[in-house]
Scaffold this motif. Structure first.
Motif, PDB file in Angstrom:
ATOM      1  N   THR A 366      42.699  12.756  52.430  1.00 36.33           N
ATOM      2  CA  THR A 366      41.701  12.456  51.413  1.00 36.33           C
ATOM      3  C   THR A 366      41.201  13.713  50.724  1.00 36.33           C
ATOM      4  O   THR A 366      41.191  14.805  51.289  1.00 36.33           O
ATOM      5  CB  THR A 366      40.503  11.724  52.050  1.00 36.33           C
ATOM      6  N   GLY A 367      40.745  13.536  49.487  1.00 35.76           N
ATOM      7  CA  GLY A 367      40.125  14.620  48.736  1.00 35.76           C
ATOM      8  C   GLY A 367      40.982  15.863  48.661  1.00 35.76           C
ATOM      9  O   GLY A 367      42.186  15.812  48.465  1.00 35.76           O
ATOM     10  N   ARG A 368      40.316  17.001  48.881  1.00 31.22           N
ATOM     11  CA  ARG A 368      40.998  18.292  48.813  1.00 31.22           C
ATOM     12  C   ARG A 368      41.453  18.771  50.188  1.00 31.22           C
ATOM     13  O   ARG A 368      41.823  19.935  50.348  1.00 31.22           O
ATOM     14  CB  ARG A 368      40.062  19.341  48.202  1.00 31.22           C
ATOM     15  N   GLY A 369      41.442  17.879  51.175  1.00 29.65           N
ATOM     16  CA  GLY A 369      41.758  18.254  52.537  1.00 29.65           C
ATOM     17  C   GLY A 369      43.084  18.973  52.725  1.00 29.65           C
ATOM     18  O   GLY A 369      43.127  20.069  53.289  1.00 29.65           O
ATOM     19  N   PRO A 370      44.211  18.403  52.268  1.00 26.91           N
ATOM     20  CA  PRO A 370      45.497  19.081  52.472  1.00 26.91           C
ATOM     21  C   PRO A 370      45.557  20.465  51.843  1.00 26.91           C
ATOM     22  O   PRO A 370      46.088  21.407  52.447  1.00 26.91           O
ATOM     23  CB  PRO A 370      46.498  18.122  51.810  1.00 26.91           C
ATOM     24  N   ALA A 371      45.015  20.618  50.628  1.00 22.91           N
ATOM     25  CA  ALA A 371      45.040  21.922  49.959  1.00 22.91           C
ATOM     26  C   ALA A 371      44.158  22.924  50.690  1.00 22.91           C
ATOM     27  O   ALA A 371      44.531  24.093  50.865  1.00 22.91           O
ATOM     28  CB  ALA A 371      44.585  21.773  48.504  1.00 22.91           C
ATOM     29  N   ALA A 372      42.969  22.496  51.138  1.00 25.81           N
ATOM     30  CA  ALA A 372      42.063  23.401  51.846  1.00 25.81           C
ATOM     31  C   ALA A 372      42.657  23.836  53.184  1.00 25.81           C
ATOM     32  O   ALA A 372      42.585  25.013  53.561  1.00 25.81           O
ATOM     33  CB  ALA A 372      40.708  22.723  52.057  1.00 25.81           C
ATOM     34  N   LEU A 373      43.262  22.911  53.908  1.00 27.15           N
ATOM     35  CA  LEU A 373      43.881  23.260  55.183  1.00 27.15           C
ATOM     36  C   LEU A 373      45.027  24.248  54.990  1.00 27.15           C
ATOM     37  O   LEU A 373      45.198  25.178  55.790  1.00 27.15           O
ATOM     38  CB  LEU A 373      44.388  22.001  55.879  1.00 27.15           C
ATOM     39  N   ALA A 374      45.812  24.059  53.935  1.00 29.65           N
ATOM     40  CA  ALA A 374      46.904  24.998  53.659  1.00 29.65           C
ATOM     41  C   ALA A 374      46.363  26.396  53.395  1.00 29.65           C
ATOM     42  O   ALA A 374      46.957  27.397  53.826  1.00 29.65           O
ATOM     43  CB  ALA A 374      47.716  24.507  52.458  1.00 29.65           C
ATOM     44  N   LEU A 375      45.220  26.486  52.719  1.00 30.40           N
ATOM     45  CA  LEU A 375      44.611  27.792  52.453  1.00 30.40           C
ATOM     46  C   LEU A 375      44.150  28.457  53.742  1.00 30.40           C
ATOM     47  O   LEU A 375      44.358  29.662  53.945  1.00 30.40           O
ATOM     48  CB  LEU A 375      43.434  27.629  51.494  1.00 30.40           C
ATOM     49  N   PHE A 376      43.509  27.689  54.624  1.00 35.42           N
ATOM     50  CA  PHE A 376      43.067  28.258  55.899  1.00 35.42           C
ATOM     51  C   PHE A 376      44.263  28.739  56.717  1.00 35.42           C
ATOM     52  O   PHE A 376      44.237  29.825  57.308  1.00 35.42           O
ATOM     53  CB  PHE A 376      42.268  27.217  56.692  1.00 35.42           C
ATOM     54  N   ARG A 377      45.321  27.947  56.776  1.00 34.82           N
ATOM     55  CA  ARG A 377      46.500  28.334  57.551  1.00 34.82           C
ATOM     56  C   ARG A 377      47.141  29.603  56.993  1.00 34.82           C
ATOM     57  O   ARG A 377      47.508  30.507  57.752  1.00 34.82           O
ATOM     58  CB  ARG A 377      47.503  27.175  57.547  1.00 34.82           C
ATOM     59  N   SER A 378      47.284  29.674  55.687  1.00 38.62           N
ATOM     60  CA  SER A 378      47.880  30.866  55.074  1.00 38.62           C
ATOM     61  C   SER A 378      47.006  32.093  55.296  1.00 38.62           C
ATOM     62  O   SER A 378      47.513  33.184  55.559  1.00 38.62           O
ATOM     63  CB  SER A 378      48.097  30.641  53.577  1.00 38.62           C
ATOM     64  N   THR A 379      45.687  31.920  55.184  1.00 32.09           N
ATOM     65  CA  THR A 379      44.771  33.046  55.395  1.00 32.09           C
ATOM     66  C   THR A 379      44.884  33.578  56.812  1.00 32.09           C
ATOM     67  O   THR A 379      44.912  34.797  57.042  1.00 32.09           O
ATOM     68  CB  THR A 379      43.325  32.620  55.102  1.00 32.09           C
ATOM     69  N   VAL A 380      44.959  32.680  57.777  1.00 28.64           N
ATOM     70  CA  VAL A 380      45.096  33.101  59.178  1.00 28.64           C
ATOM     71  C   VAL A 380      46.392  33.870  59.371  1.00 28.64           C
ATOM     72  O   VAL A 380      46.409  34.962  59.973  1.00 28.64           O
ATOM     73  CB  VAL A 380      45.040  31.884  60.118  1.00 28.64           C
TER      74      VAL A 380
END
Length: 412
Positions: A366-380
């Motif tokens: 839902t919402g921006r969830g997939p895009a936000a999670l991808a950003l967190f994973r890439s940042t880590v």
């Protein structure tokens, strides 16, 4: 009690020392949640997600709440969690953590997480996001002056590619597709945009690259983005160079390139690789082209790939590409490196997110969830590499505690 909790959260935020660091960048992300009933500041929820995802095994919302419950009082102070005299530090529940993902502005979050340069990079990784090429006579250096012949000149290069999150589906049944750009070498993510169900990667090409300083840089991409208007914009408006693959979506261009007298052109670069049960030989030929009916095209490239993997028959592949860079601006060795560098976004971003973080198995929809999670994973992943970790899974296991994760990401 709820009023006192919100008041306490405001006091904690007011007393915290403002630093030009991660907290300041997260504070710039707009909060679109309703002010009524809001207890947890948006930067706090972002910090919880970033630090929890860093720890191995905490890739789901339920795991994030478990990680948060195991934090100490000192760690909760560093996370700036709200506090009241009766219950101590308040911990967000699963619904609150999920709503953050659904509502967060992923483009503002990308700017907060990805834009700042990574500091304290080990010496052996300091130049990992640049290529070096031996300059030919008369070639310009990085500052536009004349380079010394034979001198190693740093070249900024970036790879653009899309990735589908297979487990994430929109309400209409379409899968979430993300277009990203990463540096060659280090493979650090610079930007990302979600492709709308009624759009495609080509239409998001300019929106993704527009905020970036690409002056003098090379941008590589697959055949899908070999579009006249976008290449012209990249050269004229962004002052960048391109390396564009030509396939059957541009039949006239590919036919022209295939018809060049390649047999009469000597091999300009030859590389051989052996490892993991596979032998590979790559040959590159380059021809200067004039009056090619494609924006700013200056050189045509043919890449031949021969592969033999243990237990399989040998295979051959021929790839054609064009670049606006002249022979003085890009030597055959540099062009070969640029062609190979396109795979860095696949290996260091897409593969890591799928295998290490289980992105394709994630059902956040839902919402921006997939895009936000991808950003967190890439940042880590990018931050762990900058800290000297060669293996992302090992780096995550080394940062299971909240203190280790907070230190890694620079939270005071």
């Amino acid at each position: 009690m709820g009023v006192l909790s919100r008041a306490a959260a405001e006091v904690v935020g007011a007393e915290a020392v403002s630093r030009a660091g991660i907290w300041g960048r997260l504070a710039a992300v707009p909060d679109h949640r309703s002010a009524r009933g809001r207890i947890y500041p948006l930067p706090v929820l972002a910090a919880v997600w970033l630090c929890a995802v860093t720890a191995a095994g905490h890739d789901r919302i339920a795991a994030v709440t478990e990680w948060l419950a195991a934090t100490t009082r000192a760690e909760r102070v560093r996370l700036r969690l709200p506090w009241n005299p009766w219950n101590g530090h308040l911990l967000p529940d699963e619904a609150t953590i999920r709503r953050f993902l659904d509502k967060v502005d992923d483009q503002a979050l990308a700017a907060a997480l990805l834009d700042p340069p990574l500091t304290d990079m080990p010496a052996d990784l300091a130049d990992a996001d640049t290529l070096t090429a031996t300059s030919p006579p008369g070639a310009p250096d990085a500052k536009g002056g004349a380079a010394v012949p034979g001198e190693a000149v740093p070249v900024r290069a970036y790879a653009l590619d899309g990735k589908t999150s297979r487990g994430a589906k929109r309400p209409d049944g379409t899968r979430v597709h993300l277009l990203g750009i990463a540096s060659h070498g280090a493979g650090a993510l610079l930007g990302q945009r979600e492709i709308d169900a009624k759009s495609n990667e080509t239409t998001e090409f300019r929106a993704l690259l527009a905020p970036l300083d690409l002056t003098g840089a090379f941008v590589s991409f697959d055949a899908l983005h070999t579009v006249r208007s976008n290449l012209d914009w990249l050269v004229v408006r962004k002052n960048a160079h391109y390396l564009a693959v030509a396939k059957h979506n541009q039949p006239k261009l590919r036919a022209f390139l295939a018809a060049l007298p390649w047999e009469q052109i000597p091999t300009a670069d030859l590389t051989r690789d052996h490892g993991h049960g596979r032998d590979e030989t790559r040959t590159l030929k380059v021809a200067t082209v004039a009056h090619l009916d494609f924006p700013h095209a200056a050189q045509a490239i043919r890449i031949g790939r021969w592969r033999r993997q243990k237990g399989r028959a040998a295979s051959r592949e021929t790839v054609y590409a064009i670049t606006d860079a002249t022979a003085e601006q890009a030597s055959p060795a540099l062009l070969a490196d640029l062609a190979r560098g396109q795979w860095h976004i696949e290996v260091k971003q897409h593969y890591v997110r799928d295998v290490t973080f289980g992105e394709d198995a994630s059902t956040s929809r839902t919402g921006r969830g997939p895009a936000a999670l991808a950003l967190f994973r890439s940042t880590v992943a990018d931050t762990l590499r900058a800290a000297g970790h060669r293996s992302i899974p090992a780096g995550r296991r080394a940062h299971k505690t909240a203190t280790a994760a907070l230190d890694l990401h620079g939270f005071p």
